[in-house]
Design a protein around this motif. Sequence first.
Motif, short mmCIF file in Angstrom:
data_model
loop_
_atom_site.label_atom_id
_atom_site.label_comp_id
_atom_site.label_asym_id
_atom_site.label_seq_id
_atom_site.Cartn_x
_atom_site.Cartn_y
_atom_site.Cartn_z
N GLU A 45 0.85 -1.19 0.00
CA GLU A 45 0.00 0.00 0.00
C GLU A 45 0.88 1.23 0.00
N LEU A 46 0.69 2.11 -0.98
CA LEU A 46 1.44 3.34 -1.09
C LEU A 46 0.67 4.45 -0.39
N GLY A 47 1.20 4.94 0.71
CA GLY A 47 0.49 5.94 1.51
C GLY A 47 -0.59 5.29 2.34
N ALA A 48 -0.18 4.49 3.33
CA ALA A 48 -1.12 3.61 4.04
C ALA A 48 -1.97 4.33 5.08
N GLY A 49 -1.60 5.55 5.46
CA GLY A 49 -2.38 6.27 6.46
C GLY A 49 -2.50 5.47 7.75
N SER A 50 -3.71 5.34 8.25
CA SER A 50 -3.95 4.64 9.51
C SER A 50 -3.99 3.13 9.37
N GLY A 51 -3.99 2.63 8.13
CA GLY A 51 -4.02 1.18 7.90
C GLY A 51 -5.41 0.61 7.69
N ILE A 52 -6.42 1.47 7.48
CA ILE A 52 -7.79 0.98 7.37
C ILE A 52 -7.99 0.09 6.15
N MET A 53 -7.35 0.40 5.03
CA MET A 53 -7.55 -0.44 3.84
C MET A 53 -6.88 -1.80 4.01
N ALA A 54 -5.71 -1.82 4.61
CA ALA A 54 -5.04 -3.10 4.85
C ALA A 54 -5.85 -3.97 5.81
N LEU A 55 -6.44 -3.36 6.83
CA LEU A 55 -7.29 -4.12 7.75
C LEU A 55 -8.43 -4.81 7.01
N GLN A 56 -9.06 -4.09 6.09
CA GLN A 56 -10.19 -4.65 5.36
C GLN A 56 -9.75 -5.77 4.42
N LEU A 57 -8.66 -5.56 3.71
CA LEU A 57 -8.18 -6.60 2.80
C LEU A 57 -7.77 -7.85 3.57
N PHE A 58 -7.15 -7.65 4.74
CA PHE A 58 -6.78 -8.79 5.58
C PHE A 58 -8.02 -9.51 6.09
N ALA A 59 -9.00 -8.75 6.57
CA ALA A 59 -10.22 -9.35 7.13
C ALA A 59 -10.98 -10.15 6.08
N HIS A 60 -10.98 -9.68 4.84
CA HIS A 60 -11.69 -10.38 3.77
C HIS A 60 -10.81 -11.43 3.09
#
Length: 208
Positions: A45-60
Motif C-alpha cells: 500500500e502506497l500511503g497507508a495512512g492509519s491502515g484501514i484499507m489493509a485491515l479490510q483486505l486482511f479481514a476479507h
Amino acid sequence: MDAFTLEPTFHKSFFVAQPVHGYRFTVDSVLLPHLIEGKYISAVELGAGSGIMALQLFAHEKATFFHLIENNPFQFEALTLTSSINKLDRFFNCYPDDVKDVRTNADLVYFNPPFGRGKMGKGEDIEPFLTYLRNNHYQEVAYIVPSYLDHVFSDFLSESMHLRLEVQVCYRHSTRVVKQWSMENIKTSRRSLVVPSAETDMMYWDCV
C-alpha cells in the motif's frame, strides 16, 4: 494515545487508530478494498495512512502479508498503533519512507492518496507513485484517483507497464475513478457506478 482515537471497524473486532487532528479516512478507503478482485499472498500500500484499507483486505482474506508505506510521521504512528493493537505485526510490515524510495515486490499494489483534497488532506505529488510503479514488480494495481489524474495513471500502466484494465468504477459525478489493472487472468471488464445514498450518506454500487 491522547493524540489518537481508537475506533472499531466492521471487521472481526479489528480497531483502527486515527489522529484526533489531521487527516482521517473517508468512504474511499472503505470502497476500494471491497472492489479489489482476487486473492493475493503479498500486497503493497502506497500511503497507508492509519491502515484501514489493509485491515479490510486482511479481514476479507484478499491478501495475507502487507508492506505498508507511510512517510507522514503522525500517520505512521497511527499505522503502527493499528498494527500492534490488532496483533498484526507479523503480517504488517510498516515503512516510514517516501514511496519513491521503496524497493519491494508484491502481487498487488494499491493506493488512495489524498490528491488535491484541500483542507481534508495535504495533496500529493504523483511522481513518487509513478517512480514506485516503474521500479518494482507486481501483477495487479488498484487505486482511486480524481478524474483529472485518471489519464496519467491509465496511460502509464497500459503503455509503459503493459497492464490491462480489469475493473473500472466511477462515481456518479466522475469526481473519482477506481481502477484495477491486471497482468494475467484477464476477465471481462466489470464497470460499476458508485451512487451516494442521500438517506444514509453511505455509498453503494451497481453494475452497469
